[in-house]
Motif scaffolding. Structure first.
Motif, PDB file in Angstrom:
ATOM      1  N   ALA A  24       2.941  -4.947  -7.777  1.00 58.24           N
ATOM      2  CA  ALA A  24       2.557  -3.743  -8.506  1.00 58.24           C
ATOM      3  C   ALA A  24       1.071  -3.744  -8.819  1.00 58.24           C
ATOM      4  CB  ALA A  24       3.369  -3.625  -9.789  1.00 58.24           C
ATOM      5  N   MET A  25       0.439  -4.914  -8.838  1.00 52.05           N
ATOM      6  CA  MET A  25      -0.977  -5.011  -9.166  1.00 52.05           C
ATOM      7  C   MET A  25      -1.867  -4.727  -7.966  1.00 52.05           C
ATOM      8  SD  MET A  25      -0.732  -8.315 -11.670  1.00 52.05           S
ATOM      9  CE  MET A  25      -2.480  -8.561 -11.726  1.00 52.05           C
ATOM     10  N   HIS A  26      -1.321  -4.719  -6.745  1.00 52.72           N
ATOM     11  CA  HIS A  26      -2.138  -4.449  -5.565  1.00 52.72           C
ATOM     12  C   HIS A  26      -2.542  -2.986  -5.504  1.00 52.72           C
ATOM     13  CE1 HIS A  26      -2.111  -8.297  -3.589  1.00 52.72           C
ATOM     14  NE2 HIS A  26      -0.798  -8.393  -3.738  1.00 52.72           N
ATOM     15  N   LEU A  27      -3.733  -2.761  -5.005  1.00 45.74           N
ATOM     16  CA  LEU A  27      -4.252  -1.420  -4.820  1.00 45.74           C
ATOM     17  C   LEU A  27      -3.371  -0.663  -3.831  1.00 45.74           C
ATOM     18  CD1 LEU A  27      -7.877  -0.452  -4.235  1.00 45.74           C
ATOM     19  CD2 LEU A  27      -6.267  -0.072  -2.402  1.00 45.74           C
ATOM     20  N   HIS A  28      -3.155   0.620  -4.084  1.00 49.26           N
ATOM     21  CA  HIS A  28      -2.434   1.467  -3.141  1.00 49.26           C
ATOM     22  C   HIS A  28      -2.958   2.896  -3.242  1.00 49.26           C
ATOM     23  CE1 HIS A  28      -0.039   1.715  -6.853  1.00 49.26           C
ATOM     24  NE2 HIS A  28       0.202   2.945  -6.486  1.00 49.26           N
ATOM     25  N   LEU A  29      -2.744   3.661  -2.180  1.00 48.82           N
ATOM     26  CA  LEU A  29      -3.180   5.056  -2.142  1.00 48.82           C
ATOM     27  C   LEU A  29      -2.305   5.875  -3.078  1.00 48.82           C
ATOM     28  CD1 LEU A  29      -5.120   7.028  -0.660  1.00 48.82           C
ATOM     29  CD2 LEU A  29      -3.264   7.436   0.959  1.00 48.82           C
ATOM     30  N   VAL A  30      -2.950   6.669  -3.929  1.00 53.90           N
ATOM     31  CA  VAL A  30      -2.235   7.494  -4.896  1.00 53.90           C
ATOM     32  C   VAL A  30      -2.121   8.931  -4.402  1.00 53.90           C
ATOM     33  CG1 VAL A  30      -2.293   8.409  -7.250  1.00 53.90           C
ATOM     34  CG2 VAL A  30      -2.946   6.045  -6.826  1.00 53.90           C
ATOM     35  N   PHE A  51      -7.172   5.968  -5.172  1.00 58.81           N
ATOM     36  CA  PHE A  51      -6.414   4.722  -5.199  1.00 58.81           C
ATOM     37  C   PHE A  51      -5.979   4.373  -6.617  1.00 58.81           C
ATOM     38  CE2 PHE A  51      -9.062   4.493  -1.405  1.00 58.81           C
ATOM     39  CZ  PHE A  51      -8.135   4.125  -0.452  1.00 58.81           C
ATOM     40  N   SER A  52      -5.058   3.435  -6.708  1.00 59.43           N
ATOM     41  CA  SER A  52      -4.555   2.985  -8.007  1.00 59.43           C
ATOM     42  C   SER A  52      -5.552   2.084  -8.717  1.00 59.43           C
ATOM     43  CB  SER A  52      -3.238   2.241  -7.830  1.00 59.43           C
ATOM     44  OG  SER A  52      -3.420   1.120  -6.970  1.00 59.43           O
ATOM     45  N   GLN A  53      -6.526   1.535  -7.978  1.00 58.60           N
ATOM     46  CA  GLN A  53      -7.586   0.708  -8.528  1.00 58.60           C
ATOM     47  C   GLN A  53      -8.897   1.137  -7.881  1.00 58.60           C
ATOM     48  OE1 GLN A  53      -6.749  -3.420  -7.736  1.00 58.60           O
ATOM     49  NE2 GLN A  53      -4.695  -3.303  -8.556  1.00 58.60           N
ATOM     50  N   LYS A  54      -9.990   0.751  -8.480  1.00 60.77           N
ATOM     51  CA  LYS A  54     -11.308   1.098  -7.967  1.00 60.77           C
ATOM     52  C   LYS A  54     -11.525   0.433  -6.602  1.00 60.77           C
ATOM     53  CE  LYS A  54     -16.154   0.724  -9.314  1.00 60.77           C
ATOM     54  NZ  LYS A  54     -17.046   0.254 -10.369  1.00 60.77           N
TER      55      LYS A  54
END
Length: 134
Positions: A24-30, A51-54
């Motif tokens: 769940a902590m990995h970046l993914h396309l939102v 993305f879910s993260q920068k």
């Protein structure tokens, strides 16, 4: 003293709780523009990804492909006004048809993450001129 089987079962159970949290902590396309499976009626001027993260803009690639996998030129990937988003300008118009957006970036933990989606370019038919019946 617990049996060895019980320790293994406990270990597997704990791993089952930890792994989903790690994924769940990995970046993914939102979200994206054009969007996944979207039918676009006006020619887009850019491909934009959230993305879910920068994401690291300098380490992010975006490719726009025709169904035969031939590439369409995009400009350099750049940050946007939203720190979770990057975009690449489209340097040429698109003809009607299906397109694939393939992307790759790095997550905060250094893992390469990639994905792809498709959209369809289907320009709206031009409006008919109304003629007077007289």
């Amino acid at each position: 003293m617990p049996k060895p089987f019980s320790r293994v079962t406990l270990g597997i159970g704990a791993l089952g709780l930890i792994l989903p949290a790690a994924f769940a902590m990995h970046l993914h396309l939102v979200k994206s523009t054009p969007g996944d499976s979207e039918v676009v009626t006006t020619v887009p001027t850019q491909v934009r990804l959230w993305f879910s993260q920068k994401p690291e803009a300098g380490l992010t690639t975006i490719r726009l492909l025709r169904p035969d996998s031939s590439a369409i030129a995009l400009g350099k990937v750049a940050r946007t006004d939203d720190s979770l988003s990057v975009s690449a300008p489209l340097s040429a118009g698109l003809v009607p048809g299906e397109y694939i957006v393939a992307w790759r970036t790095l997550s905060k933990d250094g893992h390469a993450v990639r994905g792809s989606y498709q959209f369809i370019m289907a320009p709206a038919a031009p409006a008919r001129k109304q003629t007077s019946g007289q």
